[in-house]
Motif scaffolding. Structure first.
Motif, PDB file in Angstrom:
ATOM      1  N   GLY A   1       0.808  -1.209   0.000  1.00 47.10           N
ATOM      2  CA  GLY A   1       0.000   0.000   0.000  1.00 47.10           C
ATOM      3  C   GLY A   1       0.841   1.257   0.000  1.00 47.10           C
ATOM      4  O   GLY A   1       0.469   2.273  -0.595  1.00 47.10           O
ATOM      5  N   ALA A   2       2.003   1.204   0.666  1.00 51.17           N
ATOM      6  CA  ALA A   2       2.933   2.337   0.615  1.00 51.17           C
ATOM      7  C   ALA A   2       3.414   2.552  -0.809  1.00 51.17           C
ATOM      8  O   ALA A   2       3.570   3.695  -1.261  1.00 51.17           O
ATOM      9  N   ARG A   3       3.653   1.449  -1.529  1.00 52.68           N
ATOM     10  CA  ARG A   3       4.076   1.580  -2.927  1.00 52.68           C
ATOM     11  C   ARG A   3       3.007   2.282  -3.747  1.00 52.68           C
ATOM     12  O   ARG A   3       3.322   3.095  -4.623  1.00 52.68           O
ATOM     13  N   THR A   4       1.727   1.977  -3.469  1.00 51.58           N
ATOM     14  CA  THR A   4       0.636   2.594  -4.216  1.00 51.58           C
ATOM     15  C   THR A   4       0.367   4.016  -3.753  1.00 51.58           C
ATOM     16  O   THR A   4       0.395   4.960  -4.542  1.00 51.58           O
ATOM     17  N   SER A   5       0.110   4.189  -2.448  1.00 56.83           N
ATOM     18  CA  SER A   5      -0.300   5.493  -1.928  1.00 56.83           C
ATOM     19  C   SER A   5       0.838   6.505  -1.952  1.00 56.83           C
ATOM     20  O   SER A   5       0.681   7.624  -2.450  1.00 56.83           O
ATOM     21  N   VAL A   6       1.996   6.106  -1.414  1.00 52.44           N
ATOM     22  CA  VAL A   6       3.135   7.022  -1.394  1.00 52.44           C
ATOM     23  C   VAL A   6       3.665   7.233  -2.808  1.00 52.44           C
ATOM     24  O   VAL A   6       4.059   8.348  -3.179  1.00 52.44           O
TER      25      VAL A   6
ATOM     26  N   LEU B   1       3.096  16.527  -0.312  1.00 49.48           N
ATOM     27  CA  LEU B   1       3.131  15.066  -0.223  1.00 49.48           C
ATOM     28  C   LEU B   1       2.120  14.504   0.769  1.00 49.48           C
ATOM     29  O   LEU B   1       1.319  13.619   0.407  1.00 49.48           O
ATOM     30  N   PRO B   2       2.083  14.948   2.032  1.00 47.12           N
ATOM     31  CA  PRO B   2       1.088  14.372   2.952  1.00 47.12           C
ATOM     32  C   PRO B   2      -0.340  14.704   2.560  1.00 47.12           C
ATOM     33  O   PRO B   2      -1.243  13.896   2.790  1.00 47.12           O
ATOM     34  N   GLY B   3      -0.559  15.874   1.958  1.00 46.14           N
ATOM     35  CA  GLY B   3      -1.898  16.207   1.494  1.00 46.14           C
ATOM     36  C   GLY B   3      -2.379  15.249   0.414  1.00 46.14           C
ATOM     37  O   GLY B   3      -3.549  14.825   0.414  1.00 46.14           O
ATOM     38  N   PHE B   4      -1.496  14.879  -0.495  1.00 47.21           N
ATOM     39  CA  PHE B   4      -1.866  13.939  -1.549  1.00 47.21           C
ATOM     40  C   PHE B   4      -2.076  12.535  -0.991  1.00 47.21           C
ATOM     41  O   PHE B   4      -2.936  11.793  -1.474  1.00 47.21           O
ATOM     42  N   ILE B   5      -1.292  12.143   0.016  1.00 48.66           N
ATOM     43  CA  ILE B   5      -1.506  10.831   0.643  1.00 48.66           C
ATOM     44  C   ILE B   5      -2.879  10.785   1.296  1.00 48.66           C
ATOM     45  O   ILE B   5      -3.626   9.798   1.159  1.00 48.66           O
TER      46      ILE B   5
ATOM     47  N   ALA C   1      -4.008   3.715   9.068  1.00 53.04           N
ATOM     48  CA  ALA C   1      -4.251   5.044   9.634  1.00 53.04           C
ATOM     49  C   ALA C   1      -3.063   5.512  10.449  1.00 53.04           C
ATOM     50  O   ALA C   1      -2.690   6.693  10.421  1.00 53.04           O
ATOM     51  N   ILE C   2      -2.425   4.589  11.175  1.00 52.91           N
ATOM     52  CA  ILE C   2      -1.231   4.942  11.947  1.00 52.91           C
ATOM     53  C   ILE C   2      -0.095   5.327  11.008  1.00 52.91           C
ATOM     54  O   ILE C   2       0.652   6.281  11.262  1.00 52.91           O
ATOM     55  N   ALA C   3       0.045   4.589   9.894  1.00 53.65           N
ATOM     56  CA  ALA C   3       1.103   4.906   8.919  1.00 53.65           C
ATOM     57  C   ALA C   3       0.871   6.286   8.301  1.00 53.65           C
ATOM     58  O   ALA C   3       1.816   7.074   8.143  1.00 53.65           O
ATOM     59  N   ILE C   4      -0.366   6.593   7.954  1.00 53.89           N
ATOM     60  CA  ILE C   4      -0.673   7.908   7.380  1.00 53.89           C
ATOM     61  C   ILE C   4      -0.381   9.006   8.388  1.00 53.89           C
ATOM     62  O   ILE C   4       0.230  10.033   8.069  1.00 53.89           O
ATOM     63  N   PHE C   5      -0.820   8.800   9.628  1.00 54.23           N
ATOM     64  CA  PHE C   5      -0.565   9.793  10.680  1.00 54.23           C
ATOM     65  C   PHE C   5       0.928  10.011  10.863  1.00 54.23           C
ATOM     66  O   PHE C   5       1.387  11.155  11.000  1.00 54.23           O
TER      67      PHE C   5
END
Length: 308
Positions: free
Chosen positions: A105-110, A241-245, A288-292
């Motif tokens: 998911g990091a590969r996709t979202s990030v 970057l965090p806004g787009f994530i 959610a923890i990873a995004i935070f």
């Protein structure tokens, strides 16, 4: 501080690219007897590598598991074929490893956020630099377009633009379309700052010297003025970057982003989008923890630069 922000962006890029090598299982690999299996806590056995106790299904109806303390398994990267799977962060409602899906998911979202950030920074830098260098009606036109985009509520614009497109699309098409939408709403944030810097720098001595030597306007922009904006560009990248994530997670959560079974942090959160799942299987909130963590880290990295 700018170097630290750039290093952080590079580390996120490396994380998104290395997901297939870091994940212990494939993102779509399902273990049917381990639906919502709990996380397995590693511990040291003597002086060797960490091991875990496997879990066994005790009640299929209640999805209750018991720990088998008579066996010890190595970490998932070293499990032999035929051994029970090891879930360091638990399993989801399809029996898929949450840790593997988190990394994929990091590969996709990030990856999507990085691609969109790069596009927004490049387009914003070129548009803002041209507006600040030329001035006049070019400056007015670019800035009015940027102002129009900036006054719009960004997340609602993204939702509307995505909702008018077909809902069922291949993952690669969704990637490009969503990235294009993010670039369209993100470039004005970069362009305004670049325009101000270039407008202040265009009459400096080094620019006049380049003109006197016969440098073209394009060369002056690319080799002198845009490099003068490098600090601003890096900071804008860490802010976009965090806004787009978060925007990708929102789109996928409401069903307008990546489709199943593509692993992204938004699709993972969509599976945990009810009270029963959160109360009984809290490990499904790991995305959610990873995004935070990423949003907090990027803001902490960029904050000193904004203050200076």
């Amino acid at each position: 501080m700018t170097r630290r922000a750039a290093t952080f962006v590079l580390l996120l890029t490396a994380l998104s690219l290395a997901a297939p090598w870091l994940a212990p299982y494939q993102a779509s690999q399902a273990f049917r007897d381990f639906l919502h299996a709990p996380p397995m806590r590693p511990y040291l056995q003597g002086l060797g590598l960490p091991v875990v106790h496997p879990v066994v299904l005790a009640d299929r109806l209640e999805q209750r598991f018991d720990t088998d303390r008579t066996r010890a398994l190595p970490l998932p990267w070293f499990v032999a074929a035929g051994d029970p799977p090891v879930f360091l962060l638990g399993a989801d409602n399809f029996g898929r490893d949450v840790l593997s899906r988190l990394l994929y998911g990091a590969r996709t979202s990030v990856g999507l956020a990085l691609f969109a950030t790069l596009g927004a920074v490049v387009i914003g830098a070129l548009a803002g630099a041209w507006a600040g260098f030329r001035g006049g009606w070019v400056d007015d036109l670019v800035m009015r377009v940027a102002d129009f985009v900036l006054i719009l509520p960004v997340i609602y614009v993204v939702l509307v633009l995505r909702s008018v497109l077909p809902l069922v699309l291949p993952a690669s098409t969704v990637f490009l379309l969503v990235a294009g939408i993010f670039v369209a709403v993100g470039w004005p944030f970069v362009a305004r700052g670049v325009r101000a810097i270039v407008a202040a720098e265009r009459d400096r001595e080094y620019v006049q010297a380049a003109r006197s030597l016969g440098a073209s306007p394009l060369r002056i922009l690319l080799h002198h003025l845009i490099p003068a904006c490098s600090g601003h560009l890096v900071i804008q990248a860490t802010l976009l970057l965090p806004g787009f994530i978060l925007a990708e997670a929102t789109l996928s959560f409401v069903g307008l982003g990546f489709p199943e079974p593509v692993a992204s942090w938004g699709t993972m959160l969509a599976e945990a989008g009810n009270y029963n799942a959160v109360a009984r299987f809290p490990w499904t909130l790991t995305p959610a923890i990873a995004i935070f963590a990423i949003v907090l880290a990027t803001n902490l990295v960029a904050a000193p630069d904004r203050e200076s």
